[in-house]
Design an enzyme around this catalytic site. Structure first.
Site: not given
Ligand code: GLV
Length: 389
Positions: A25, A107, A130, A156, A165, A252, A276, A279
């Protein structure tokens, strides 16, 4: 026992000690991971200008980020699921940040809740927001951050939808992990992680589950993003956030000069140039590559910080030389956390501080606030090209 001398040592240890799905992750970008790799690679392309016979005996790294005194221009970035990298990870990292005199940013997708982190720390941390469809919940989340005395809100803006991902999908990433044979076999090889995890009850999304209406069984980021994330987020919402919060605001996820200008117009206190951690939009430039043009556009109106690819104090130095007034590290502290728990975050911060200090000294500087482009070697191999003025 390996002697830890750099962030890469922590990463190697982290990979050994933490279950594959959580290591993956952290150590992943979206799609081809080209932007993820570019973040680190572009730091390597910059050359520094050594100076000699300058009195460098007394040096200081202390400065401010958005008016907050910091012992070095660096904050711990918001990282989702940090409490799965090591039991109670957010609390441990927040404590290490507190000791180091740098901000910790919690977060929204943390395991430990805002209130929990507040109970276990004594100086204010920052909260990352978020925006979800349920605006009542978001309003209450902002109020909870205020009630916990968070001293900045980091909104964010680059995650209205979730980048894909591949590894997370292949691993079936959830929190807590599902007890599949594959997961159990992998966890059997991570005894210290399991022992620590058995000692905590914090294993779900602490800020959300039980707080947002109808959210009782949220276990994966994919599920959360599909059900909860608000793709309609726009600059009017940013104004709404600013008013509801009423305190120090950081935006951000800015990656081009036009958006930086719009962000500066909101009256926010700082922006974070960020992709990010590679990501979200694969194929976007590295954060370092776009930093100079954003600084040129808005640097006189708003503080510009950056994140993405920082694995050493030298990288922090290079970001500052290109005009950033602050930096964020995500993976670099997560590697420490997964390798050695709280002591690993202490170690990561110590390594970066020392590397930043020595680099500054080699470049003939004694004050972190005086680092600028003069510290870069503008030779043929340098990147980016020297400013034309
Ligand atoms: C969440 O912020 C992520 O990038 O997994």
């Amino acid at each position: 026992m390996t002697v830890i001398t750099n962030i890469e040592d922590l990463r190697v240890l982290y990979k050994k000690r933490v279950p594959k799905m959580f290591y993956d992750y952290a150590d992943s970008g979206s799609w081809s991971e080209s932007t993820y790799r570019a973040n680190e690679r572009d730091f390597q392309r910059i050359r520094l200008r050594q100076r000699v016979a300058v009195n460098i005996e007394h040096r200081t790294l202390a400065t401010q980020m958005a008016g907050v005194p910091v012992s070095m221009p660096l904050a711990l970035a918001p990282v989702g699921l940090t409490g799965m990298q090591w039991a109670d990870g957010e609390i441990l990292a927040a404590r290490a940040a507190e000791r180091a005199g740098v901000p910790f940013i919690l977060s929204t997708m943390s395991i430990c809740s805002i209130e929990d982190v507040a109970r276990h720390t004594s100086s204010p941390f920052w909260f990352q927001l978020y925006v979800m469809r349920d605006r009542d919940f978001i309003g209450r989340l902002i109020d909870r951050a205020r009630a916990a005395a968070c001293s900045a809100l980091v909104a964010t803006l680059d995650l209205q939808i979730l980048g894909q991902r591949h590894k997370d999908i292949k691993n079936g990433l959830t929190t807590p992990p599902r007890p599949t044979l594959k997961n159990l076999l992998n966890m059997a090889t991570k005894p210290s992680w399991c022992a620590a995890m058995l000692g905590t009850s914090r294993r779900g999304f602490g800020n959300i589950v039980g707080h947002a209406e109808g959210v009782e069984n949220l276990t994966s980021l994919g599920q959360w993003s599909a059900e909860q994330l608000d793709p309609t987020l726009n600059w009017d919402d940013v104004q709404w956030i600013r008013e509801r919060w009423g305190g120090r605001l950081i935006l951000k996820g800015i990656l081009c000069a036009e958006d930086a200008l719009l962000a500066a117009e909101t009256g926010a206190d700082a922006i974070v140039v960020s992709n990010h951690g590679g990501r979200q939009l694969d194929g976007a430039p590295s954060a370092l590559e776009v930093l100079p043009e954003i600084v040129a556009e808005v640097g006189d109106r708003i503080e510009v910080w950056m994140d993405g690819g920082i694995r050493s104090g030298q990288d922090v130095f290079k970001a500052l030389a290109l005009g950033a007034e602050g930096t964020l590290i995500g993976r670099a502290f997560v590697y420490g956390l997964g390798a050695m728990g709280e002591a690993g975050v202490d170690r990561a911060l110590e390594i970066i501080r020392n590397e930043l200090d020595l680099t500054m000294a080699f470049c003939g500087l004694t004050d972190v606030q005086s680092i600028d482009r003069q510290a870069l070697w503008h030779g043929s191999k340098s990147w980016p090209a020297p400013a034309s003025d």
